[in-house]
Write a protein that holds these residues in place. Structure first.
Motif, PDB file in Angstrom:
ATOM      1  N   ALA A  90      15.863  46.857 -37.903  1.00 57.56           N
ATOM      2  CA  ALA A  90      16.535  46.529 -36.433  1.00 57.56           C
ATOM      3  C   ALA A  90      17.745  46.813 -35.258  1.00 57.56           C
ATOM      4  N   ARG A  91      17.599  47.687 -34.068  1.00 54.05           N
ATOM      5  CA  ARG A  91      19.101  48.021 -33.518  1.00 54.05           C
ATOM      6  C   ARG A  91      18.903  46.245 -33.119  1.00 54.05           C
ATOM      7  N   PRO A  92      18.035  45.974 -32.425  1.00 51.27           N
ATOM      8  CA  PRO A  92      19.487  44.193 -32.102  1.00 51.27           C
ATOM      9  C   PRO A  92      19.513  44.034 -33.121  1.00 51.27           C
ATOM     10  N   ALA A  93      20.120  43.871 -34.087  1.00 49.09           N
ATOM     11  CA  ALA A  93      20.828  43.141 -35.456  1.00 49.09           C
ATOM     12  C   ALA A  93      22.066  43.900 -35.536  1.00 49.09           C
ATOM     13  N   LEU A  94      22.363  45.057 -34.588  1.00 44.35           N
ATOM     14  CA  LEU A  94      23.421  45.524 -34.866  1.00 44.35           C
ATOM     15  C   LEU A  94      24.147  46.166 -33.580  1.00 44.35           C
ATOM     16  N   ASP A  95      23.534  46.142 -32.495  1.00 41.67           N
ATOM     17  CA  ASP A  95      23.728  46.070 -31.283  1.00 41.67           C
ATOM     18  C   ASP A  95      24.877  45.121 -30.409  1.00 41.67           C
ATOM     19  N   GLY A  96      25.822  44.974 -30.195  1.00 45.59           N
ATOM     20  CA  GLY A  96      26.219  44.024 -29.689  1.00 45.59           C
ATOM     21  C   GLY A  96      27.056  44.047 -28.261  1.00 45.59           C
ATOM     22  N   GLY A  97      26.625  44.930 -27.422  1.00 39.90           N
ATOM     23  CA  GLY A  97      26.804  45.848 -26.367  1.00 39.90           C
ATOM     24  C   GLY A  97      28.160  46.553 -25.856  1.00 39.90           C
ATOM     25  N   ALA A  98      28.648  46.357 -24.976  1.00 39.70           N
ATOM     26  CA  ALA A  98      29.438  47.529 -24.334  1.00 39.70           C
ATOM     27  C   ALA A  98      30.599  47.296 -25.238  1.00 39.70           C
ATOM     28  N   ASP A  99      31.589  46.256 -25.183  1.00 43.51           N
ATOM     29  CA  ASP A  99      32.338  46.257 -26.551  1.00 43.51           C
ATOM     30  C   ASP A  99      31.750  44.894 -27.994  1.00 43.51           C
ATOM     31  N   GLY A 100      30.813  45.369 -28.060  1.00 44.59           N
ATOM     32  CA  GLY A 100      30.822  44.634 -29.105  1.00 44.59           C
ATOM     33  C   GLY A 100      30.547  42.841 -29.017  1.00 44.59           C
ATOM     34  N   LEU A 101      30.929  42.407 -27.911  1.00 47.49           N
ATOM     35  CA  LEU A 101      30.977  41.040 -28.621  1.00 47.49           C
ATOM     36  C   LEU A 101      29.820  40.556 -27.147  1.00 47.49           C
ATOM     37  N   ASP A 102      29.082  40.804 -26.877  1.00 47.62           N
ATOM     38  CA  ASP A 102      28.055  40.200 -25.329  1.00 47.62           C
ATOM     39  C   ASP A 102      27.434  38.710 -25.881  1.00 47.62           C
ATOM     40  N   VAL A 103      26.403  39.434 -27.149  1.00 48.68           N
ATOM     41  CA  VAL A 103      25.965  38.018 -28.150  1.00 48.68           C
ATOM     42  C   VAL A 103      27.193  36.688 -28.434  1.00 48.68           C
ATOM     43  N   LEU A 104      28.273  37.025 -28.721  1.00 51.07           N
ATOM     44  CA  LEU A 104      28.769  36.082 -29.225  1.00 51.07           C
ATOM     45  C   LEU A 104      29.169  35.468 -27.910  1.00 51.07           C
ATOM     46  N   ARG A 105      29.328  35.875 -26.424  1.00 53.06           N
ATOM     47  CA  ARG A 105      29.922  35.100 -25.399  1.00 53.06           C
ATOM     48  C   ARG A 105      28.659  34.464 -25.390  1.00 53.06           C
ATOM     49  N   ALA A 122      39.677  35.812 -28.264  1.00 56.32           N
ATOM     50  CA  ALA A 122      39.898  34.920 -26.900  1.00 56.32           C
ATOM     51  C   ALA A 122      38.562  34.276 -25.927  1.00 56.32           C
ATOM     52  N   VAL A 123      37.142  34.952 -26.654  1.00 57.11           N
ATOM     53  CA  VAL A 123      35.689  34.210 -26.602  1.00 57.11           C
ATOM     54  C   VAL A 123      35.634  33.208 -26.859  1.00 57.11           C
ATOM     55  N   ALA A 124      35.817  32.746 -28.299  1.00 56.61           N
ATOM     56  CA  ALA A 124      35.848  31.445 -28.651  1.00 56.61           C
ATOM     57  C   ALA A 124      36.942  30.798 -27.932  1.00 56.61           C
ATOM     58  N   ARG A 125      38.039  30.744 -27.296  1.00 55.64           N
ATOM     59  CA  ARG A 125      38.592  29.835 -26.689  1.00 55.64           C
ATOM     60  C   ARG A 125      38.545  29.756 -25.538  1.00 55.64           C
ATOM     61  N   ALA A 126      38.011  30.747 -24.298  1.00 57.11           N
ATOM     62  CA  ALA A 126      37.259  30.555 -23.448  1.00 57.11           C
ATOM     63  C   ALA A 126      36.088  29.750 -23.668  1.00 57.11           C
TER      64      ALA A 126
END
Length: 265
Positions: A193-208, A238-242
């Motif tokens: 499933a693509r949603p399990a792979l695709d993290g957005g433009a820089d790969g960090l969208d879901v992590l944010r 940087a995302v986690a620290r922010a």
């Protein structure tokens, strides 16, 4: 004598898989020969694997951290490198009975199952994913752990009473940049499933999204653990620290795995 003990048959299966480009043809042949119960089923499995379907989807399970994890077609296949994430999460447990563990973006539930199996004491385990097929898999794989598995979008899937109580939050979020999806092996690109792979433009969208909400769900001293790539690790930190978390990255070279541990003070 086992049904498929013939050396000639094994050689034939290996040759077919090699011709299809399977790098680990010998290991895959062993698994297929063990999984099939009839010659017709074996022929179908070999053909399907040669056509590019992931081996785990062909046989219906994946080996992960010493466990056999059910994996239905379309569900993200747990990677061996994620065993480092599971081990890192288990290492955060203190041994206190009833520690609360959440497996967010759980997919098949492999990470939660591995942590529960290695904890050495009872844990209160919750898991959630947006994909209904993955949720069904996770419920099967976590059936013996007492876990509660929910379908929904990240934290929205979880009971509100977990806020401020989570000791270990595992979030194996998708982190492949959208532009890199087409570079993935066809087994992943075409069959997961693509949603399990695709993290957005820089790969960090879901992590944010996860990091922004994590402090409200973690207990004091609790930790968010997630996997990332080595090249993304600085940005992921940087995302986690922010989000107000104290974070560091850990590397396991043999598995080519990078895990970030982000703690609430």
């Amino acid at each position: 004598m086992p049904l498929f003990s013939s050396a000639a048959l094994r050689s034939s299966v290996v040759s077919r898989l090699r011709a299809a480009g399977c790098v680990f043809a010998e290991d895959e042949a062993r698994i297929l020969l063990t999984a099939a119960t009839t010659t017709a089923e074996l022929a179908t499995m070999v053909r399907t694997r040669a056509e590019g379907r992931p081996l785990e989807h062909v046989v219906g399970w994946a080996e992960f951290a010493g466990l056999r994890i059910a994996v239905d077609p379309g569900v993200f296949v747990p990677r061996r490198r994620s065993e480092f994430l599971a081990a890192s999460a288990a290492a955060r447990l203190t041994g206190r009975p009833g520690e609360l563990v959440v497996d967010l973006c759980c997919g098949s539930g492999a990470l939660g199952a591995a942590v529960a199996a290695t904890a050495g004491h009872p844990v209160e385990l919750y898991a959630a994913d947006l994909d209904p097929v993955a949720v069904r898999c996770a419920r099967r794989n976590l059936a013996g752990t007492g876990a509660r598995v929910f379908r929904g979008d990240l934290f929205a899937a979880l009971p509100d009473e977990l806020r401020g109580r989570v000791d270990v939050l595992i979030a194996n979020v998708p982190y492949v940049p959208t532009g890199d999806i087409e570079l993935l092996p066809p087994e992943a690109r075409l069959h997961e499933a693509r949603p399990a792979l695709d993290g957005g433009a820089d790969g960090l969208d879901v992590l944010r999204r996860v990091a922004a909400e994590a402090p409200r769900w973690l207990a004091a001293g609790g930790a968010l653990l997630f996997e990332t790539s080595e090249r993304q690790s600085a940005d992921a930190l940087a995302v986690a620290r922010a989000a107000g978390l104290t974070a560091d990255a850990r590397r396991e070279e043999e598995l080519d795995a990078t895990v970030v541990v982000a703690r609430r003070g």
